[in-house]
Design a protein around this motif. Structure first.
Motif, PDB file in Angstrom:
ATOM      1  N   VAL A 100       6.497  -7.602   9.795  1.00  0.00           N
ATOM      2  CA  VAL A 100       7.155  -6.864   8.711  1.00  0.00           C
ATOM      3  C   VAL A 100       8.444  -7.572   8.306  1.00  0.00           C
ATOM      4  N   PHE A 101       9.229  -8.029   9.285  1.00  0.00           N
ATOM      5  CA  PHE A 101      10.463  -8.734   8.957  1.00  0.00           C
ATOM      6  C   PHE A 101      10.181 -10.046   8.237  1.00  0.00           C
ATOM      7  N   LEU A 102       9.084 -10.703   8.555  1.00  0.00           N
ATOM      8  CA  LEU A 102       8.739 -11.951   7.875  1.00  0.00           C
ATOM      9  C   LEU A 102       8.196 -11.713   6.470  1.00  0.00           C
ATOM     10  N   MET A 103       7.682 -10.530   6.201  1.00  0.00           N
ATOM     11  CA  MET A 103       7.163 -10.222   4.865  1.00  0.00           C
ATOM     12  C   MET A 103       8.282  -9.919   3.866  1.00  0.00           C
ATOM     13  N   GLN A 104       9.454  -9.537   4.332  1.00  0.00           N
ATOM     14  CA  GLN A 104      10.542  -9.164   3.425  1.00  0.00           C
ATOM     15  C   GLN A 104      10.940 -10.310   2.486  1.00  0.00           C
ATOM     16  N   PRO A 105      11.112 -11.551   2.955  1.00  0.00           N
ATOM     17  CA  PRO A 105      11.436 -12.624   2.009  1.00  0.00           C
ATOM     18  C   PRO A 105      10.341 -12.854   0.974  1.00  0.00           C
ATOM     19  N   GLY A 106       9.096 -12.676   1.371  1.00  0.00           N
ATOM     20  CA  GLY A 106       8.000 -12.825   0.417  1.00  0.00           C
ATOM     21  C   GLY A 106       8.044 -11.764  -0.669  1.00  0.00           C
ATOM     22  N   PHE A 107       8.325 -10.534  -0.275  1.00  0.00           N
ATOM     23  CA  PHE A 107       8.466  -9.469  -1.263  1.00  0.00           C
ATOM     24  C   PHE A 107       9.652  -9.737  -2.187  1.00  0.00           C
ATOM     25  N   MET A 108      10.734 -10.292  -1.622  1.00  0.00           N
ATOM     26  CA  MET A 108      11.898 -10.594  -2.445  1.00  0.00           C
ATOM     27  C   MET A 108      11.552 -11.655  -3.491  1.00  0.00           C
ATOM     28  N   CYS A 109      10.829 -12.681  -3.096  1.00  0.00           N
ATOM     29  CA  CYS A 109      10.424 -13.730  -4.044  1.00  0.00           C
ATOM     30  C   CYS A 109       9.483 -13.179  -5.106  1.00  0.00           C
ATOM     31  N   LEU A 110       8.561 -12.333  -4.684  1.00  0.00           N
ATOM     32  CA  LEU A 110       7.623 -11.736  -5.626  1.00  0.00           C
ATOM     33  C   LEU A 110       8.346 -10.878  -6.656  1.00  0.00           C
ATOM     34  N   GLU A 111       9.237 -10.008  -6.187  1.00  0.00           N
ATOM     35  CA  GLU A 111       9.948  -9.131  -7.107  1.00  0.00           C
ATOM     36  C   GLU A 111      10.922  -9.908  -7.989  1.00  0.00           C
TER      37      GLU A 111
ATOM     38  N   LYS B  37      18.670  -5.408  -2.894  1.00  0.00           N
ATOM     39  CA  LYS B  37      17.811  -4.290  -2.509  1.00  0.00           C
ATOM     40  C   LYS B  37      16.970  -4.650  -1.294  1.00  0.00           C
ATOM     41  N   ASN B  38      16.420  -5.856  -1.277  1.00  0.00           N
ATOM     42  CA  ASN B  38      15.613  -6.281  -0.140  1.00  0.00           C
ATOM     43  C   ASN B  38      16.468  -6.500   1.107  1.00  0.00           C
ATOM     44  N   LEU B  39      17.684  -6.941   0.937  1.00  0.00           N
ATOM     45  CA  LEU B  39      18.588  -7.057   2.074  1.00  0.00           C
ATOM     46  C   LEU B  39      18.911  -5.687   2.646  1.00  0.00           C
ATOM     47  N   ALA B  40      19.107  -4.706   1.778  1.00  0.00           N
ATOM     48  CA  ALA B  40      19.350  -3.336   2.255  1.00  0.00           C
ATOM     49  C   ALA B  40      18.126  -2.796   2.972  1.00  0.00           C
ATOM     50  N   ASP B  41      16.930  -3.117   2.501  1.00  0.00           N
ATOM     51  CA  ASP B  41      15.710  -2.711   3.204  1.00  0.00           C
ATOM     52  C   ASP B  41      15.675  -3.304   4.600  1.00  0.00           C
ATOM     53  N   PHE B  42      16.082  -4.546   4.721  1.00  0.00           N
ATOM     54  CA  PHE B  42      16.098  -5.223   6.017  1.00  0.00           C
ATOM     55  C   PHE B  42      17.113  -4.580   6.953  1.00  0.00           C
ATOM     56  N   VAL B  43      18.285  -4.227   6.421  1.00  0.00           N
ATOM     57  CA  VAL B  43      19.348  -3.658   7.255  1.00  0.00           C
ATOM     58  C   VAL B  43      18.982  -2.258   7.735  1.00  0.00           C
ATOM     59  N   PHE B  44      18.375  -1.468   6.856  1.00  0.00           N
ATOM     60  CA  PHE B  44      18.084  -0.072   7.211  1.00  0.00           C
ATOM     61  C   PHE B  44      16.701   0.118   7.811  1.00  0.00           C
TER      62      PHE B  44
END
Length: 52
Positions: free
Chosen positions: A18-29, A44-51
């Motif tokens: 899940v943590f590795l998918m966050q950068p991919g979602f950020m690039c996609l969005e 927004k994606n950084l906040a998702d990672f933090v929380f």
């Protein structure tokens, strides 16, 4: 006892994925929005990672 270790291992592997998918979602969005809004998507994606 062995099942508990396996369950813990699976939870750790899943959370790493899940943590590795966050950068991919950020690039996609970021690619789907205008360039001026890309920093907002990154924050927004950084906040998702933090929380998470």
């Amino acid at each position: 006892m062995g099942s508990s270790v396996l369950d813990n291992f699976w939870v750790i592997v899943s959370s790493v994925l899940v943590f590795l998918m966050q950068p991919g979602f950020m690039c996609l969005e970021s690619g789907m929005t205008r360039s001026k809004n890309s920093i907002n998507v990154a924050i927004k994606n950084l906040a998702d990672f933090v929380f998470l």
